[in-house]
Write an enzyme that holds these catalytic residues in place. Structure first.
Site, PDB file in Angstrom:
ATOM      1  N   CYS A 114       0.816  -1.220   0.000  1.00  0.00           N
ATOM      2  CA  CYS A 114       0.000   0.000   0.000  1.00  0.00           C
ATOM      3  C   CYS A 114       0.851   1.273   0.000  1.00  0.00           C
ATOM      4  CB  CYS A 114      -0.945   0.000   1.193  1.00  0.00           C
ATOM      5  SG  CYS A 114      -2.032  -1.418   1.219  1.00  0.00           S
ATOM      6  N   HIS A 256      -3.369   7.206   2.683  1.00  0.00           N
ATOM      7  CA  HIS A 256      -3.787   5.902   2.176  1.00  0.00           C
ATOM      8  C   HIS A 256      -5.159   5.587   2.768  1.00  0.00           C
ATOM      9  CE1 HIS A 256      -4.096   1.785   1.219  1.00  0.00           C
ATOM     10  NE2 HIS A 256      -3.731   1.314   2.404  1.00  0.00           N
ATOM     11  N   ASN A 286     -10.231  -0.076   0.437  1.00  0.00           N
ATOM     12  CA  ASN A 286      -8.771   0.025   0.409  1.00  0.00           C
ATOM     13  C   ASN A 286      -8.265  -0.535  -0.924  1.00  0.00           C
ATOM     14  OD1 ASN A 286      -6.034  -0.401   0.673  1.00  0.00           O
ATOM     15  ND2 ASN A 286      -6.144  -1.208   2.756  1.00  0.00           N
TER      16      ASN A 286
END
Ligand code: UT7
Length: 329
Positions: A114, A256, A286
């Protein structure tokens, strides 16, 4: 020394929408729990025919269109992904070289989960600042839902698929400098907090691994949560310091998009007001390395961003990896 200017942004998500209510029919969960514990309401999920490359090429074309350049004008492609079309090779970068009709330019993938976008952006910055390449297509793309156990409620509610892209260009004008500072890290001692245990050289997939569902994402959610809240503000503060800026200089916080509670915690520590905190995880979940550039493209296209705005971007994820970028629009 050349400076780096952002000439275009783009993004792509699959059409297929899965809501919290849809998930209620698949696992023992409920809309209220997911909203309250994560902030997610829907996510976009690739169908069987749609792959990482499909999202990457769509995002790339959108970014190229905005920049006014063609594929043949690009002289390097950097992709961040942990979910390429093929497990070993060819890379997504190589597929994109052909896909956008670029010359035989260098193209490669970076794996930093990520945090991939922050790693890829800092790499693009270095290549341009070093004077090696003039116009780089950066694409951050992931289809983590292809590696999810849809019977595991601790992971299947979280992830979505997406891609974000940018065209970055060298400039001789210091006023054009968009990338002011970076702070990037890793800590492999935390590898087990977020891992796909089998399918690599350590543990190839076999019947037993499949029986134990080890080809899917395994996550210690509370462990990742603690790690994230520990590193985010520290990393951003370091990056701001490197850019000779203060918390008060931040126009927009683009974290994020993993969990609204993690974002709220960081925003509170940074004393940011809600209109400075950019969020789209309610719609997309996500999307791993895509989440930051997908959000930047969204706020760029809805005219939120003005020239000179300071974007504080921060990523964190498997590895463990984490990092920040200070971007001047
Ligand atoms: O990109 C980086 C990747 N990952 C992350 O950033 C994830 C970071 N972590 C998180 O976002 C959170 O830890 C989660 C959203 C994954 C989980 O939230 P949590 O508040 O940490 O919940 P928990 O795992 O501590 O579980 C609390 C309770 C448990 O029940 P008991 O033991 O208290 O009875 C879980 O079994 O919630 C239960 N639970 C659920 N209930 C309904 C866990 N998942 C679910 C679910 N629906 N989907």
């Amino acid at each position: 020394m050349p400076y780096v200017s952002i000439k275009g942004t783009g993004s792509a998500v699959p059409d297929n929408i899965i809501s919290n209510h849809d998930l209620e029919k698949m696992v023992a969960t409920n809309d209220q729990w997911i909203r309250e514990r994560t902030g997610i309401i829907t996510r976009r999920v690739c169908d069987e025919k749609t792959s990482t490359f499909d999202l990457a090429i769509e995002a790339s074309k959108n970014a190229l269109d905005m920049s006014g350049y063609k594929g043949s004008d690009i002289d390097m492609i950097i992709v961040s992904t942990t979910t390429p079309d093929y497990p070993l090779f060819p890379s997504t970068g190589a597929l994109l070289q052909n896909g956008i009709g670029a010359d035989n330019i260098p193209a490669f993938d970076i794996s930093a989960a990520c945090t991939g976008y922050i790693y890829a952006l800092s790499s693009a910055y270095s290549f341009i600042h070093a004077g090696m390449y003039k116009r780089i297509l950066l694409v951050s793309v992931d289809c983590l839902t292809k590696f999810i156990d849809w019977t595991d409620r601790s992971t299947c509610i979280l992830f979505g698929d997406g891609a974000g892209a940018m065209v970055l260009e060298a400039s001789d004008n210091p006023d054009d400098e968009s990338l002011l500072a970076f702070d990037i890290h890793s800590d492999g001692s935390g590898k087990d907090l977020l891992i796909v245990p089998s399918g690599g050289t350590k543990t190839p997939i076999n019947e037993n691994e499949i029986k134990n569902k080890n080809q899917y994402i395994k996550m210690d959610g509370p462990g990742v949560f603690k790690f994230a809240v520990n590193v985010i503000v520290k990393s951003l503060t370091t990056a701001l310091h490197k850019a000779s800026l203060k918390k008060e200089d931040i126009s927009y916080f683009v974290p994020h998009q993993a969990n609204l509670r993690i974002i709220d915690y960081a925003a509170k520590k940074l004393k940011l007001s809600s209109d400075q905190v950019m969020i789209n995880l309610d719609k997309y979940g996500n999307t791993s390395s895509a989440s930051i550039p997908l959000l930047i493209d969204e706020i760029n296209r809805n005219n939120t961003l003005k020239k000179g705005d300071i974007i504080a971007a921060v990523g964190f994820g498997a590895g463990l990896t984490w990092g920040s970028a200070i971007i001047r629009w």
